[in-house]
Design a protein around this motif. Structure first.
Motif, short mmCIF file in Angstrom:
data_model
loop_
_atom_site.label_atom_id
_atom_site.label_comp_id
_atom_site.label_asym_id
_atom_site.label_seq_id
_atom_site.Cartn_x
_atom_site.Cartn_y
_atom_site.Cartn_z
N VAL A 1 0.80 -1.22 0.00
CA VAL A 1 0.00 0.00 0.00
C VAL A 1 0.84 1.28 0.00
O VAL A 1 0.30 2.36 -0.25
N ALA A 2 2.15 1.19 0.29
CA ALA A 2 2.95 2.40 0.34
C ALA A 2 4.43 2.04 0.36
O ALA A 2 4.81 0.90 0.65
N TYR A 3 5.26 3.03 0.03
CA TYR A 3 6.71 2.84 0.11
C TYR A 3 7.36 4.11 0.63
O TYR A 3 6.77 5.20 0.62
N GLN A 4 8.59 3.96 1.09
CA GLN A 4 9.41 5.10 1.49
C GLN A 4 10.87 4.72 1.28
O GLN A 4 11.30 3.62 1.68
N VAL A 5 11.63 5.57 0.63
CA VAL A 5 13.06 5.33 0.44
C VAL A 5 13.80 5.85 1.67
O VAL A 5 13.88 7.06 1.88
N ALA A 6 14.30 4.94 2.48
CA ALA A 6 15.01 5.34 3.70
C ALA A 6 16.40 5.85 3.37
O ALA A 6 16.89 6.80 4.00
N ARG A 7 17.05 5.23 2.41
CA ARG A 7 18.35 5.71 1.93
C ARG A 7 18.57 5.14 0.53
O ARG A 7 18.02 4.10 0.17
N ASP B 1 23.89 0.99 -2.76
CA ASP B 1 23.12 0.47 -1.63
C ASP B 1 21.82 1.24 -1.49
O ASP B 1 21.76 2.44 -1.78
N ALA B 2 20.80 0.56 -1.01
CA ALA B 2 19.51 1.22 -0.78
C ALA B 2 18.77 0.50 0.33
O ALA B 2 19.05 -0.65 0.66
N GLU B 3 17.85 1.21 0.92
CA GLU B 3 16.93 0.62 1.89
C GLU B 3 15.55 1.20 1.62
O GLU B 3 15.37 2.42 1.63
N VAL B 4 14.60 0.33 1.35
CA VAL B 4 13.25 0.76 0.99
C VAL B 4 12.27 0.19 2.00
O VAL B 4 12.27 -1.01 2.28
N ARG B 5 11.43 1.05 2.56
CA ARG B 5 10.39 0.61 3.47
C ARG B 5 9.13 0.32 2.66
O ARG B 5 8.67 1.15 1.89
N ILE B 6 8.59 -0.88 2.83
CA ILE B 6 7.38 -1.30 2.14
C ILE B 6 6.30 -1.56 3.17
O ILE B 6 6.49 -2.35 4.10
N ALA B 7 5.16 -0.88 3.02
CA ALA B 7 4.02 -1.10 3.91
C ALA B 7 3.02 -2.01 3.23
O ALA B 7 2.75 -1.88 2.04
N VAL B 8 2.48 -2.95 4.01
CA VAL B 8 1.46 -3.86 3.50
C VAL B 8 0.25 -3.83 4.42
O VAL B 8 0.36 -3.56 5.61
N ARG B 9 -0.91 -4.12 3.83
CA ARG B 9 -2.16 -4.15 4.58
C ARG B 9 -2.74 -5.56 4.54
O ARG B 9 -2.81 -6.17 3.47
N SER B 10 -3.13 -6.06 5.70
CA SER B 10 -3.74 -7.39 5.76
C SER B 10 -5.22 -7.30 5.42
O SER B 10 -5.78 -6.20 5.27
N ALA B 11 -5.86 -8.44 5.30
CA ALA B 11 -7.26 -8.48 4.90
C ALA B 11 -8.16 -7.73 5.86
O ALA B 11 -9.22 -7.22 5.47
N ILE C 1 2.27 -0.41 12.26
CA ILE C 1 2.13 1.04 12.16
C ILE C 1 0.65 1.40 12.15
O ILE C 1 -0.18 0.64 11.66
N PRO C 2 0.29 2.58 12.69
CA PRO C 2 -1.12 2.98 12.70
C PRO C 2 -1.60 3.49 11.36
O PRO C 2 -2.80 3.43 11.05
N ASN C 3 -0.69 4.03 10.55
CA ASN C 3 -1.04 4.58 9.24
C ASN C 3 0.24 4.69 8.42
O ASN C 3 1.32 4.33 8.89
N VAL C 4 0.11 5.19 7.21
CA VAL C 4 1.27 5.29 6.32
C VAL C 4 1.76 6.74 6.22
O VAL C 4 2.36 7.13 5.21
N ALA C 5 1.55 7.52 7.27
CA ALA C 5 2.03 8.90 7.29
C ALA C 5 3.54 8.93 7.03
O ALA C 5 4.29 8.15 7.60
N GLY C 6 3.96 9.84 6.17
CA GLY C 6 5.37 9.96 5.82
C GLY C 6 5.79 9.05 4.69
O GLY C 6 6.92 9.15 4.21
N MET C 7 4.91 8.16 4.25
CA MET C 7 5.20 7.27 3.15
C MET C 7 4.39 7.69 1.92
O MET C 7 3.44 8.46 2.03
N THR C 8 4.78 7.18 0.77
CA THR C 8 4.06 7.49 -0.46
C THR C 8 3.06 6.39 -0.76
O THR C 8 3.46 5.23 -0.94
#
Length: 233
Positions: free
Chosen positions: A164-170, A175-185, A220-227
């Motif tokens: 549901v969302a991503y954020q590039v941490a670095r 090298d890279a680190e990507v945060r990936i948010a997922v939503r369950s059913a 996480i409670p929401n995807v604030a700060g993520m795209t």
């Protein structure tokens, strides 16, 4: 964002949420404990390409100058019940006969698509867990630990998840680190940080050799700060 629909039976069909080679550890999802280790192998898919680990096709560089804003144009295709992105110029440039995806651009957009794709493969295609460990993991003790997990692990509980969302941490070209948010059913949100390193012409997962794990997880409670980004975004 667009979604590809297939009229024929989905070649990526598998249980919706099983022990995943991406989301690793013990996690409460949908009110039950899900063992999120590397899923068991299924030789029926790897046999489709013979010894899948020996298949070597050079990856192109993609489009290094692609802007990360172009990610909103990604198309999404089901891998089991988890949708994975694809974007011309970012990747994947190669989808192999067994469904394994690789060859991502050496760019910030390429790193994001790679991270999301590896999450989707690990979640939606447990039969590809050993390929994920052998072919998409940075060489060294970490990959050895991931391979051992792939050989020893069994399936966990099922659950349906979507990116549901991503954020590039670095990010750098190495090298890279990507945060990936997922939503369950049931709407629960979980985020995992996916560390990547550029090697052998592609983005590779970096594994903690002490655990064989790819990702640190957090509710996480929401995807604030993520795209916001996903098949229904």
């Amino acid at each position: 964002m667009s979604k590809k629909d297939e009229s024929r039976p989905n070649p990526f069909a598998s249980p919706s949420w099983v022990a995943s080679s991406i989301f690793v550890g013990g996690l409460v999802v949908l009110g039950v404990v899900v063992s999120i280790g590397v899923a068991q192998k299924d030789s029926s898919h790897s046999d489709a390409v013979g010894n899948a680990g020996s298949v070597v096709v050079a990856c192109s560089q993609g489009s290094p100058g692609m802007e990360i804003s172009n990610l909103r144009e990604a198309e999404w295709e089901a891998i089991g019940t988890v949708y994975a992105p694809s974007l011309a110029g970012a990747g994947p440039a190669l989808v192999e006969p067994d469904g394994f995806r690789r060859c991502f651009a050496r760019s910030e957009a390429g790193a994001v698509v790679a991270a999301a794709t590896y999450v989707a493969i690990g979640s939606g295609r447990p039969d590809l867990s050993r390929r994920l460990a052998s072919d998409a993991t940075f060489a060294g003790p970490g990959r050895d630990a991931a391979m051992a997990q792939a050989d020893a692990s069994t399936n966990g509980s099922n659950a349906a998840l979507q990116i549901v969302a991503y954020q590039v941490a670095r990010y750098s070209t190495n090298d890279a680190e990507v945060r990936i948010a997922v939503r369950s059913a049931d709407g629960r949100l979980v985020v995992g940080s996916v560390p990547l390193r550029w090697a052998d012409g592609d983005w590779k997962l970096v594994v903690d050799p002490s655990t064989g794990r790819y990702v640190d997880l957090a509710d996480i409670p929401n995807v604030a700060g993520m795209t916001p980004w996903g098949v229904n975004q």
